[in-house]
Write an enzyme that holds these catalytic residues in place. Structure first.
Site, PDB file in Angstrom:
ATOM      1  N   SER A   1     109.493 -43.809  52.459  1.00  5.66           N
ATOM      2  CA  SER A   1     108.070 -44.070  52.686  1.00  5.66           C
ATOM      3  C   SER A   1     107.256 -42.860  53.111  1.00  5.66           C
ATOM      4  O   SER A   1     106.033 -42.960  53.229  1.00  5.66           O
ATOM      5  CB  SER A   1     107.896 -45.192  53.724  1.00  5.66           C
ATOM      6  OG  SER A   1     108.119 -46.444  53.125  1.00  5.66           O
TER       7      SER A   1
ATOM      8  N   LYS B   1     104.183 -42.111  51.134  1.00  2.00           N
ATOM      9  CA  LYS B   1     102.827 -42.620  51.361  1.00  2.00           C
ATOM     10  C   LYS B   1     101.892 -41.568  51.954  1.00  2.00           C
ATOM     11  O   LYS B   1     100.673 -41.775  51.958  1.00  2.00           O
ATOM     12  CB  LYS B   1     102.887 -43.855  52.253  1.00  2.00           C
ATOM     13  CG  LYS B   1     103.631 -45.030  51.607  1.00  2.00           C
ATOM     14  CD  LYS B   1     103.597 -46.257  52.490  1.00  2.00           C
ATOM     15  CE  LYS B   1     104.307 -47.427  51.842  1.00  2.00           C
ATOM     16  NZ  LYS B   1     105.782 -47.336  51.964  1.00  2.00           N
TER      17      LYS B   1
ATOM     18  N   SER C   1     103.452 -49.108  57.046  1.00  2.14           N
ATOM     19  CA  SER C   1     104.052 -48.610  55.802  1.00  2.14           C
ATOM     20  C   SER C   1     104.135 -49.719  54.763  1.00  2.14           C
ATOM     21  O   SER C   1     105.150 -49.879  54.070  1.00  2.14           O
ATOM     22  CB  SER C   1     105.445 -48.020  56.073  1.00  2.14           C
ATOM     23  OG  SER C   1     105.852 -47.196  55.018  1.00  2.14           O
TER      24      SER C   1
END
Length: 348
Positions: A58, A61, A118
């Site tokens: 993640s 992101k 997230s």
């Protein structure tokens, strides 16, 4: 002799100050990679497997939001714009916010829950809103990465969920983190929130260091089974900012402790330099497996001598240029290249 001096110096540092470092060490983890940089100068203070391909999970992101912030800066995206949850976005695996198909969320809230929770579904909704499809957005992410000098990175989705070719490196993620701080300082606080208030609900940030380590104000965690536990973290002390990236951690606690050790030792090194003492982050992180045989032979006798009743010095630091000494012995990875502007961090 030089080898003997290096051995004694490293023995003292390891015995006195490295117990917590050893406990949190991830060096033996096969997917481990790490880098520590001075954000102000671009100097690489520490690097280990920093150019090896890894799954970023993640941390992806950060680029998803970087592209969104570019759109906002260009006037094509606004905080009150509404994103629609498509069937594709709804079908993303957790972590997710869980909005139903057809529901809408403001860009302001989308940024908040992507940076903290997230949320994979919201990251995909944002990608589709900007580029029409997640595939189109992913291509733009990869193009942006190349423009920023992230030559070891290719993105195939907006979330960081597993894809066999969706890879990056610790060095590239540090470069992206630095670009975020440099290019969007007004938006960066989105990564600093321990919680984001969404419709009366406090959405907790997965980055526990925000709550446990002084000076940490971002940036992004990640986890998948393929990636392990990942974290890009930034901290400020006495006007200096460091960025640490750790990939491939076998546990959240191990990852967090390792990042914390990198940052703490990095700030110690900067403070020592200010006093004219030259030593390195690598010298504080050195484990027996990292040292040449010649140094190991010297350490054997020195450690035995220190294992008696003689009192140990407290955080003793001798004015020895450990980086130069170990480089002379053939050890790699202790040089400190600099990064100017947005240029690529040099490879070793």
């Amino acid at each position: 002799m030089l080898i003997k001096a290096v051995a004694r110096f490293l023995a003292v540092l390891m015995v006195v100050s490295a117990s917590s470092v050893f406990a949190a060490s991830l060096f033996s983890a096969p997917r481990y990679a790490a880098i520590l940089i001075d954000n102000g100068t671009g100097e690489v203070l520490y690097a280990r497997r920093a150019d090896e391909a890894r799954y970023p999970a993640s941390i992806t992101k950060v680029m998803t939001l970087y592209v969104a912030f570019e759109e906002m800066a260009a006037g094509r995206l606004h905080p009150d714009d509404e994103l629609r949850i498509s069937r594709h976005a709804f079908g993303q695996a957790p972590s997710k916010l869980g909005l139903r198909i057809g529901a809408r969320i403001s860009l302001r809230d989308a940024i908040g829950v992507i940076a903290t929770k997230s949320a994979n579904d919201i990251a995909v909704a944002l990608a589709e809103h900007i580029s029409g499809s997640e595939a189109g957005f992913s291509a733009r992410m990869s193009q942006t990465a190349q423009r920023l000098g992230m030559t070891g990175t290719v993105f195939y989705n907006a979330s960081g969920l597993p894809h066999p070719d969706h890879t990056s490196t610790a060095r590239d993620i540090a470069l992206l983190s630095r670009a975020m701080l440099r290019d969007f300082p007004d938006q960066y606080p989105a990564f600093s929130q321990a919680h984001y208030q969404y419709h009366g609900q406090a959405v907790a940030n997965h980055n526990h260091l925000l709550r446990t380590m002084p000076g940490v104000d971002g940036i992004k965690t990640g986890f998948t089974n393929a990636a392990g536990f990942t974290l890009a973290a930034s901290a400020v002390r006495e006007g200096r900012r460091l960025i640490a990236v750790v990939l491939g951690g076998p546990s959240r606690l191990g990852r967090d402790n390792n990042v914390g050790d990198l940052l703490n030792i990095g700030f110690d090194v900067l403070a020592a330099r200010a006093q004219g003492l030259m030593f390195t982050v690598a010298s504080r992180f050195a484990e027996p497996d990292d040292l040449p045989d010649a140094v190991m032979d010297g350490l054997g006798g020195d450690i035995a001598a220190l294992d008696g009743e003689a009192p140990l010095p407290v955080r003793a630091v001798q004015p020895v240029d450990v980086a130069s000494a170990i480089t002379t012995l053939g050890e790699d990875g202790l040089s400190a290249p600099r990064l100017a502007g947005g240029a690529t961090l040099p490879r070793h």
